[in-house]
Structure formats: C-alpha cells, structure tokens
Motif scaffolding. Sequence first.
Motif, PDB file in Angstrom:
ATOM      1  N   ALA A   1      12.822  27.982  75.846  1.00 25.64           N
ATOM      2  CA  ALA A   1      13.649  29.000  76.100  1.00 25.64           C
ATOM      3  C   ALA A   1      12.842  30.401  75.491  1.00 25.64           C
TER       4      ALA A   1
ATOM      5  N   ALA B   1      12.190  33.731  78.118  1.00 27.54           N
ATOM      6  CA  ALA B   1      12.597  35.036  77.563  1.00 27.54           C
ATOM      7  C   ALA B   1      11.474  35.883  77.541  1.00 27.54           C
TER       8      ALA B   1
ATOM      9  N   ALA C   1      18.440  31.855  78.085  1.00 30.14           N
ATOM     10  CA  ALA C   1      17.241  32.550  78.349  1.00 30.14           C
ATOM     11  C   ALA C   1      17.228  33.017  79.687  1.00 30.14           C
TER      12      ALA C   1
END
Length: 317
Positions: free
Chosen positions: A138, A142, A173
């Motif tokens: 994640a 991001a 994310a």
Amino acid sequence: MTGLPLLPVAGAATGSGRPRLPEWFKVRPPSGEQYGAIKQALRERGLSTVCEEARCPNLSECWSGGKSGRGTATLMVMGGVCTRGCRFCSVPTGKPGPLDPEEPRKASETIGIMGVGYVVITSVDRDDLPDRGAAHFAAVIAQCKQDHPDLLVEVLTPDFAGNPGATATILAAKPDVVAHNIESVRRLTPLVRDRRAAYDQSLDVLRNYKRDGAKHTKTSIMVGFGEREEEVEETLRDLREAGVDIVTIGQYLRPTQEARHLPVTEFVHPTQFAKYQAMAQRMGFLYVASGPLVRSSYKAGELFLEGLIRGANPVAP
Ligand code: SF4
C-alpha cells in the motif's frame, strides 16, 4: 501473479527438449531506445519486473510503447523471491530478504523515468510477514499516486491468505484497478498453484475488493493444463458472481524443464480462445482479452481501462 516462459519457434521439440510452439506464437525480440532506458532505470534501483522474470512475449510491445508511444510495465515489489511455489511460475521460491524501506521511493522514481500513464504493480507472496506485506504494498501505491497525480495504478496482489484487513489496506491506497489472479479452474487449482492458494479463497479476495469499494476488479486465467471447456465456463460464472469486471485468458507456457514446472498439456487453438472471448462477453464482463499471447497485465486491456477511467468511453473489443 502469473509466470511466463521462453519463446522457441513453432514445430517439433527444440534442441533443449522443449515442445516447439505452434505457429501462432511468433513474436519480435525486445529492442528499442525506450526498452533500453526502462531496463537501465530498473537495474540502477534494484527493481524487478514481471515482464523480465516471466520473459513475457509482449515485453517489446509494452516497453517500447507500441502504437500509443507510451510504454507500460509491470513492477514487482517486495523482492524477487517468493514464499510460495506455484507450478507455472518462474519466480524463484525460498526465504525472502527484508523489505526495502526505500522501495516506495525507488518505484515512484522508476515510473517517473518510464514516463508511463498506466502502471501495474505486483508482488511476490510474503507469507513470512505478519500482514503478508499489505502495508508495504500500500505504501508503494500511495507514494506513486502522490508523486504522479495523473498516473493510473493497477495492482495485481497476492491473496494475503484471504485476510480481509489486508485487502482493505490495499484499497485505502486508492489503486484504480485491483487484480488478483484465479489462475486456473477449480479442479486443477491444487495441482497448478501453491498449496497455500485456494480457488474459493481467491474468489473471496476478489469479492471483498468489490464489496469494499474497488472501482474495477480484474483477474486472469491460464489454459493449457488439461481443463475442459465447461470448467472454464464455470470459472467465468464464478468470477462474474464475485463481481469481477475484467478477465484475461491466455496460454500457459512452461517456464523451464525443471520438474517443479508443469508440462503444457495442450496448446489451445486460437478458435477456442475466441469461443472463451465470446462466452465471457455474453456473461457481461466489462472487458475480456482471450488469446494465446494474452497475459494478466495486457497492454490493450490497459489502454481500454485507461480510456474508461479517464472518461473517454473506449469501445471494448
Ligand atoms: S505466489 Fe505463485 S505465482 Fe505468485 S510469485 Fe509466488 S510462485 Fe509466482
């Protein structure tokens, strides 16, 4: 994630004892300036791609940008060693090293150098980690989204042992397309995939992604392991029932002659792939790609999705 193999010419057995591939497998070897630039950027940052690991037949098309002039590639994160050993995959199995805390930055930098508008991020399985790597995966998504606001990110994730908390972490994310591969039909799953993978577990992962808000979900089926047509049809129905929007169907090719890799039972004819294409389209999938050279991260599919997500209302094939 699917592993894919070397590409000898069509016909009888090759010198190395591999079955020669049928006529319809002729492809151009990777070349070109963009291909070279991407390769260098990856090596300098110690990053792997599925494209190379699996010797994907579409690598030159994807990396050199093809007709659109914008390359795509599939980045593999969390190292190059998987804790699992699926019988079709060329990724090494073993004890992975520690996660690289700099990987989110390195991945984002490489994407910047590649200049792509659409990227696929995948990973090995990390059953050695408490969250199976969900938080790290994640963080890569991001970072890439933050540094490249216009970038579309497709993620091809492990099953995280079916842990719904892990799939929620990935969704938080904000990837644009979420994929997890079912790989094969129910009957052959125990033979084809690692013992920690399971047909219903993968359906649950896809169902959870859709239930928890994924805009587009996607999966991939390999054929050529001896599955029957009605079994592929059953799998397509199960995937639609789990809310899956996009499906790709491609030919399994043996990565090596090592005993750990399954032999090809059948080179499925293009007419059968066309039948699967029509079958899946009748079931209402948003996008279907079915063909001998089709792979889970498939450029045409990405262009379609890019158009769809950017609101260009592209026409499905
Ligand atoms: S989980 Fe299976 S398909 Fe994925 S990288 Fe590991 S061995 Fe390959």
